[in-house]
Design an enzyme around this catalytic site. Structure first.
Site, mmCIF file in Angstrom:
data_model
loop_
_atom_site.group_PDB
_atom_site.id
_atom_site.type_symbol
_atom_site.label_atom_id
_atom_site.label_comp_id
_atom_site.label_asym_id
_atom_site.label_seq_id
_atom_site.Cartn_x
_atom_site.Cartn_y
_atom_site.Cartn_z
ATOM 1 N N GLY A 108 14.517 26.986 -14.460
ATOM 2 C CA GLY A 108 14.182 25.918 -14.286
ATOM 3 C C GLY A 108 14.867 25.543 -15.214
ATOM 4 N N LEU A 109 14.969 24.593 -16.446
ATOM 5 C CA LEU A 109 15.998 24.170 -17.479
ATOM 6 C C LEU A 109 16.798 24.184 -17.343
ATOM 7 C CD1 LEU A 109 15.062 26.427 -20.127
ATOM 8 C CD2 LEU A 109 13.925 24.416 -19.940
ATOM 9 N N CYS A 110 17.092 22.863 -16.047
ATOM 10 C CA CYS A 110 18.546 22.712 -15.905
ATOM 11 C C CYS A 110 18.919 21.316 -15.590
ATOM 12 C CB CYS A 110 18.919 23.063 -14.494
ATOM 13 S SG CYS A 110 17.815 23.650 -13.521
ATOM 14 N N GLY A 111 17.421 20.274 -15.949
ATOM 15 C CA GLY A 111 17.759 18.957 -15.841
ATOM 16 C C GLY A 111 17.067 18.125 -15.089
#
Lengths: 138, 295
Positions: free
Chosen positions: B86-89
């Site tokens: 994750g952590l991709c907007g």
């Protein structure tokens, strides 16, 4: 009348422009395509590709792929296309040696696909070396 | 007023977070450059392959190759390419939205990437298979996947095979995209991309539709080689696009997070100093009053 030639590899577009004629190593033998050639689709085998642009003949070593020829345009899709100056003979020789060694190691009955892949890379290397060496002789 | 120790603790924790996001940003930036280069350089090839095939399809009767035929099946097969982490907007959320609009009751899903596999699983979608591909993706990883999709199509149960992925445009924009893989169809992506000096070449095929192609060695021989190459390469290119999008989106998201953390540290430090000053002032006051009282 000039024709349009396009040579594309997965890494880049090698050439795009107008040429007077093209000779390419088709899967059934060398093939010349002048402007107005009948529409044709053929496989391309590793070998030498020549085309004439502004009266000068350019040569490229080419890998396997496809060519689509129409009356006004030729598209060549190959997994490799390099000119004489881009070929590093030593590197290619090493690559070929490695490929031959790994070919000797694996059992050809088990890994038909792998064997085919290695053989393809050997013939690609051969095509590059041939072009390089031919240039030197001249 | 908040006490000094609490503020100090918060500053420390925000600093830690910002260090992590900063590191992730740098890693993503490095990967992004590579992934973008790979995706962009492969486009010409994928696009040209598509064009040759579309040209050919117009000039061939459908019966000439099994892969060109429209099968009788009703179901649809959808390959969804998402990210593993994750952590991709909003990347995966946007793609999921697009996918949700596309899928019907007859859609079966094949996934690449953990994120949308989980979300689609929660939705109760029928996930028939799941694939792992390395990052950066070697062509060898895409090959079996392309082969699998082809085999599924050849069973005749599916009317079409489509791919949902995120198309890379720029570092700041990526669009969720759905592209039909089988039966072979003109890539809509090609219209969106501008190619230098390609204007004349592209139009030729459209003006001159009825060409009788000569095939060397023969129709079957050429199509047998060309179609698998095309499919594997298309799948590969789509994975590359998705990867380039992922790293770009992550880089941007992490940069925003780092910036926010820095702003927060600044604000907190200001508050910390204010509280500290107030504490010193009141202490001084106390001392002076005490001294006055002693005199």
């Amino acid at each position: 009348m000039p024709e349009l030639l396009e040579i594309v590899t997965p890494e880049r577009k090698v050439f795009s422009g107008e040429v007077e004629n093209v000779y390419l190593p088709g899967s059934e033998g060398e093939l010349g395509a002048l402007p107005g050639h009948a529409p044709l689709v053929t496989g391309v085998s590793p070998g030498e590709l020549r085309y004439k642009v502004d009266g000068k003949i350019e040569e490229l070593a080419i890998g396997s792929g496809f060519a689509e020829v129409t009356q006004e345009k030729i598209t060549i899709l190959a997994d490799l296309a390099v000119s004489d100056s881009e070929i590093d003979e030593k590197k290619v020789e090493e690559a070929m040696k490695r490929a031959e060694e790994s070919l000797a190691k694996i059992d050809s009955s088990d890994n038909a696909e792998e064997v085919a892949a290695i053989q393809a890379s050997i013939s690609k290397s051969m095509a590059q070396l041939n072009l390089k060496r031919k240039r030197r002789r001249v | 007023m908040a006490n000094l120790r609490d503020i100090r603790r918060r500053i420390k924790s925000v600093k830690n977070t910002s260090q992590i996001t900063k590191a992730m940003q740098l890693v993503a930036a490095a990967k992004m450059k590579k992934a973008q280069d790979q995706a962009l350089s492969g486009r010409d090839y994928a696009d040209r392959l598509n064009r040759v095939l579309v040209d050919l399809k117009e000039n061939l009767s459908e019966e000439e190759h099994v892969l060109l035929k429209q099968p009788a099946g009703k179901k649809e097969l959808l390959l969804v390419i998402s990210t593993d982490k994750g952590l991709c907007g909003g990347l995966n959320t946007n793609l999921l939205k697009r996918v949700k609009a596309e899928i019907g009751d007859d859609t079966e899903v094949v996934t690449v990437g953990r994120k949308l596999r989980l979300s689609l699983g929660k939705l109760g979608q029928n996930i028939v298979s799941d694939w792992e591909v390395a990052d950066p993706t070697p062509f060898a990883d895409a090959k079996p996947l392309g082969g699998y999709l082809t085999d599924q199509f050849l069973t005749g149960e599916y009317s079409s095979v489509k791919v949902a992925f995120t198309n890379f445009e720029t570092t700041l924009t990526q669009t969720p995209w759905i592209q039909q893989l089988l039966p072979v169809e003109e890539s809509k992506l090609a219209e969106k991309r501008s190619y230098e000096g390609m204007g004349e070449g592209a139009e030729v095929g459209e003006t001159d539709q009825s060409r009788d192609y000569i095939f060397e060695p023969d129709t079957e021989g050429v199509l047998d080689r060309l179609l698998p190459l095309y499919l594997n390469y298309q799948v590969y290119q789509m994975i590359l696009e998705a990867r380039a999008s992922e790293h770009s989106a992550r880089m941007v998201a992490m940069k925003a997070a780092t910036d926010n953390a820095e702003q927060m540290i600044k604000d907190l430090t200001l508050e910390y100093n204010k509280v500290r000053q107030a504490a010193i002032t009141s202490e001084l006051l106390e001392i002076t009053t005490a001294m006055k009282a002693m005199e």
